[in-house]
Design an enzyme around this catalytic site. Sequence first.
Site, PDB file in Angstrom:
ATOM      1  N   ASP A 300       0.879  -1.077   0.120  1.00 42.02           N
ATOM      2  CA  ASP A 300      -0.027   0.169  -0.181  1.00 42.02           C
ATOM      3  C   ASP A 300       0.632   1.243   0.104  1.00 42.02           C
ATOM      4  OD1 ASP A 300      -2.545  -1.118  -0.022  1.00 42.02           O
ATOM      5  OD2 ASP A 300      -2.396  -1.619   1.897  1.00 42.02           O
ATOM      6  N   TYR A 384      -9.969  -0.953   2.578  1.00 41.51           N
ATOM      7  CA  TYR A 384      -9.375  -0.781   3.988  1.00 41.51           C
ATOM      8  C   TYR A 384      -9.028   0.540   4.319  1.00 41.51           C
ATOM      9  CZ  TYR A 384      -8.872  -5.532   5.741  1.00 41.51           C
ATOM     10  OH  TYR A 384      -9.117  -6.818   6.552  1.00 41.51           O
TER      11      TYR A 384
END
Length: 633
Positions: A300, A384
């Site tokens: 990420d 998320y």
Amino acid sequence: MTAVQEPRTHAGHPLTMTTEAEVTAVREVLAAAGMLGEHVRYAFFAPEEPAKADVLAFDGGEPERRFRAVLLDLSSGRSWDTVVSATARELVSCRELEPEHDGQPPIIDSEFEFIEDVLNGSPDWLAALEKRGIEPASVRAVPLSAGVYDYPEEKGRRIARAFGFRQDFEADHPWAHPIDGLVAYIDLTARSVDRVVDSGVVDVPQAGGNFDDPSVQGEHMTSLKPIEITQPEGRSFTVTDGRVRWGKWDLRIGFNEREGLTLHQIAFDERPVCYRASVAEMVVPYADPAPVRFWQNYFDCGEYMFARYADSLQLGCDCLGDIHYVDATIADDFGNPKTIGNAICMHEEDYGVLWKHSDIFTGSREVRRQRRLVISFFTPIGNYDYGFYWYLYLDGTIELECKATGIVFTSGTPGEYATEIAPGLGAPYHQHLFSARLDMTVDGLTNAVEEVEAARVPMGEANPYGNAFARRSTRLTRESEAQRDAAPGTGRVWHVVNPEKRNALGQPVGYVLHPLGQPTLLADEASSIHARATFASKALWVTRYDPAERYSAGDFVNQNPGGAGLPSYVAADRDIDGEDVVLWHTFGLTHFPRPEDWPVMPVDYTGFTLKPAGFFDRNPALDVPPTTAKHCH
């Protein structure tokens, strides 16, 4: 409750946070150099921090401010790694990347925007949807980083892979309706579908996942009364041009799109503890080996620059109390300044009892309250949402707590590698593995690392009753020795000591890294993800400081074949005994999702703690004043 924003200022320190004027200056320099054509976009932009020695030697004046910008030509796939001096308004360096060796720049918003059009232009994709009875207009595409696998045709090309999720109406959360058994491999430069992998029709789960629908939430509880946190006399901390002072703590804050919040020059009672602390990388490897899912492994930070999506935090919801907000300025895909309002939140929290004793001999009864300074930011990335909370305590403790929430990634195939979280809806097993980069300066630049753990002592002449246990300490002297696993069964910790500084007892002053001791990377050592995320295979790495060594998985993670980052840093096997050292700590969650994680996941927590050990001669919080009666009620 109050909220105050920090005003934007001109750079007065080498580590001052980025200003809009500086972002504009960098763009003007690159444009004048002929590097910003019609199809060129920014894939990365961040301050190029000076070397540690230069920052520590800074004694005022106007510092030179440099910025690193990675440029991507969407039409050709070529990319350049540049450094620009905003102060001198000149191009300092420029290097064209070699994708097969260096990897690719991160995936950017400009590429996400055309994915659905590309898919809907593919006869194979449309045929797969028709076979399933799904209208293309109802499909939301989720493009994801491709990783690196044994596909010779993908070498040197900019590739993404995309799943489809059905959205039944405009406010419908498509994560509830994965179109399983189907994935497309996409050439981002050619804007074409290389191939569609269709492993067979899987029923699309029908149950909704609209957690924000009042009918789904039900009647709100009425028994919860408001909590208000007030500081009638104001906050105890100050923030001036990014410099934070609170109690005995003194530090600077920073922000960039790759790491998000960074802490700099952390000192306690005018003694340095840590020069720079950040989350330098994170990877989310998934466990489902299905033909359409085996490649799911997301970095990420390195692949998506996740902090560019940081939330503008809301008073009373994201942060509670007497809040100080700080804006963060980054660059958008076109190199224009983009300011994220309220990106960083700072406040104080009561944290229970700090110390207490009621003595049977003297009648003494003393108690003090602990409190902590909280410095945080929150960022969503796809399904998320991650919160990063740095805590500073009155007793010299530093803690990082990472919070994971949002929506679990879904599949239509519950089974051996996924939990059924709703009828027919699976949530594949996965890990969230973070890498903290801790550039330590415990009372100076000369530091060493000792691994300390409990040791059982067998019964014998020296331990006749078997009650003894000891403490075993091992000095880590070279980088090859300093690649360590946690050992919860022995309480293993790592002491960062300064062998040149002693406390009143003659012991070297130190700080201790306490790991949570959860699993590191579970993928096989021969796997592609292990080669690319080798940093996550160990709980601790220690390296000799080098200003060029900034990221755990290397500078360019997207489609990097592996070996970059920590494996390459430690190849020289440098001496780390009594040197300027950096700790890299892997920590995280191994997530076997629960039905309770659907349709939105309650926060799960992970992190680590740094505690003083011999850094002080006694309890450093003896001077914390007692709470006065008027504030006790």
